[in-house]
Design an enzyme around this catalytic site. Structure first.
Site, PDB file in Angstrom:
ATOM      1  NE  ARG A 120      -3.504   0.547   2.581  1.00 53.34           N
ATOM      2  CZ  ARG A 120      -3.353   1.327   3.663  1.00 53.34           C
ATOM      3  NH1 ARG A 120      -2.655   0.909   4.695  1.00 53.34           N
ATOM      4  NH2 ARG A 120      -3.905   2.507   3.713  1.00 53.34           N
ATOM      5  CE  LYS A 185       1.237  -5.239   6.572  1.00 48.88           C
ATOM      6  NZ  LYS A 185       1.052  -3.983   5.861  1.00 48.88           N
ATOM      7  NE  ARG A 318      -2.650  10.175  20.820  1.00 46.63           N
ATOM      8  CZ  ARG A 318      -3.292  10.424  21.959  1.00 46.63           C
ATOM      9  NH1 ARG A 318      -2.731  11.150  22.899  1.00 46.63           N
ATOM     10  NH2 ARG A 318      -4.512   9.964  22.167  1.00 46.63           N
TER      11      ARG A 318
HETATM   12  C1  BTN Z   1       0.332  -3.848   2.268  1.00 57.36           C
HETATM   13  O1  BTN Z   1       1.075  -2.905   2.015  1.00 57.36           O
HETATM   14  O2  BTN Z   1       0.091  -4.193   3.425  1.00 57.36           O
HETATM   15  C2  BTN Z   1      -0.301  -4.636   1.130  1.00 57.36           C
HETATM   16  C3  BTN Z   1       0.612  -5.700   0.642  1.00 57.36           C
HETATM   17  C4  BTN Z   1       0.042  -6.527  -0.502  1.00 57.36           C
HETATM   18  C5  BTN Z   1       1.045  -7.509  -1.061  1.00 57.36           C
HETATM   19  C6  BTN Z   1       0.432  -8.408  -2.085  1.00 57.36           C
HETATM   20  S1  BTN Z   1       1.455  -9.787  -2.485  1.00 57.36           S
HETATM   21  C7  BTN Z   1       0.387 -10.203  -3.784  1.00 57.36           C
HETATM   22  C8  BTN Z   1      -0.019  -8.916  -4.462  1.00 57.36           C
HETATM   23  N1  BTN Z   1       0.958  -8.511  -5.440  1.00 57.36           N
HETATM   24  C9  BTN Z   1       1.572  -7.378  -5.107  1.00 57.36           C
HETATM   25  O3  BTN Z   1       2.453  -6.816  -5.789  1.00 57.36           O
HETATM   26  N2  BTN Z   1       1.103  -6.928  -3.951  1.00 57.36           N
HETATM   27  C10 BTN Z   1       0.072  -7.785  -3.421  1.00 57.36           C
END
Ligand code: BTN
Length: 321
Positions: A120, A185, A318
């Site tokens: 993201r 995570k 925070r």
């Molecule tokens: C995040 O940032 O938390 C989301 C991560 C999403 C990763 C997945 S792996 C499969 C798909 N292909 C990608 O390039 N990204 C998503």
């Protein structure tokens, strides 16, 4: 020779002579040796036993398209077009290509490794070979962009349900859809909206990344874990994970299309790791306590000025001095 064919033969962890491997794969012994060298350079441990052959020492968890399809219920299997790849830039980008000619099926792509895995907000997603699950689905919705409110949260619920069905108790969600266990995570979902087609159809790519076996990841700048790290008692198999997640996402999408986010709000809420916690949002300019999501999936902060909804961006804990 397909990159995984040699590893599939070695995966019984017995000793195989170079000659027998070459014969089964229809290649030269030099080609076998080159593939072994490549596998070793990618981190697998393969013993060369003089006069006998090769033996795989590491445990392998190979993606297997047939096994994933066999684990899907019949009604789900006939709705999907499944591709497994040894390596790809990003499974999301590959699904975007396939969506153009999807013919009413749900295109799904899994890869053993991503060379340009996307997270993201423009971040990279660490995607080492064979360690984790990299899975993308191309979903089509009727009713225009407005029906998508809350979709990314609903996908988090689907993945959490699937993991729970395989033995991951206590999966938490961090808004909008990060997967957490015990404060760390272990997975994330990247939702990319493709655009509106005729008759209000919208196409969305749901990219799901789950850390499964990974033990080291120098590039990740936040506390992280994996399924094996958090629930070590289980033998985590990527094919089983893929099937459970695909099944859950495909069936949840139908309910979401007719009932919207409201049908999942309570379940999302029950997994909210930020509820009641001191939080900051909007690049640190908004502070308050976590108060759950509203009925369109925005996160709410209880601030001195009352409830404030956050639509986008990151929310974090925070640090209270
Ligand atoms: C995040 O940032 O938390 C989301 C991560 C999403 C990763 C997945 S792996 C499969 C798909 N292909 C990608 O390039 N990204 C998503």
């Amino acid at each position: 020779m397909k990159p995984n064919a040699l590893l599939a033969l070695l995966s019984d962890r017995r000793i195989h002579s170079g000659e027998s491997l070459a014969k089964e794969l229809g290649v030269s012994r030099t080609a076998v040796w080159k593939q072994i060298k490549r596998a070793v350079s990618e981190g697998l441990e393969v013993k060369t036993i003089r006069g006998q052959g090769y033996q795989l020492v590491s445990t392998l968890d190979l993606l297997d398209r047939d096994r994933i399809l066999a684990a899907l219920p019949e009604e789900c299997r006939k709705l999907v077009a499944l591709t497994t790849l040894s390596e790809v830039g990003s499974t999301n980008a590959e699904v975007a290509r396939q969506l153009v000619s999807a013919n009413g099926l749900v295109p799904i792509v899994l890869a053993d490794a991503q060379t340009a895995g996307r997270g993201r907000r423009g971040r990279n997603w660490s995607s080492p070979r064979g360690e984790n699950l990299y899975l993308s689905l191309g979903l089509t919705f009727r009713g225009g962009f407005e029906v998508l409110d809350g979709l990314s949260l609903v996908l988090g619920v689907a993945v959490a349900r699937a993991l729970q069905s395989l033995g991951a108790d206590d999966v938490g969600l961090k808004w909008p859809n990060d997967l957490f266990a015990r404060g760390q995570k272990f997975g994330g979902i990247l939702v990319e909206i493709q655009g509106e087609l005729q008759e209000g159809q919208v196409q969305v790519i749901a990219g799901i990344g789950i850390n499964v076996h990974m033990k080291e990841a120098p590039g990740i700048d936040q506390p992280w874990t994996s399924l094996a790290g958090t629930w070590p008692g289980r033998a985590w198999v990527r094919n089983d994970l893929a099937a459970a997640i695909i099944d859950e996402v495909v069936s949840i999408v139908n309910v979401f299309e007719s009932g919207g986010f409201e049908a999942f709000r309570a379940e999302w809420q029950a997994r909210d790791i930020f509820f009641g916690q001191p939080l900051v949002a909007r690049e640190g300019t908004l502070a308050g306590r976590g108060a759950g999501v509203d009925n369109t999936g925005n996160y709410q902060l209880e601030t001195e000025a009352g409830l404030v909804s956050v639509r986008a961006g990151d929310i974090s804990l925070r640090v209270v001095p």
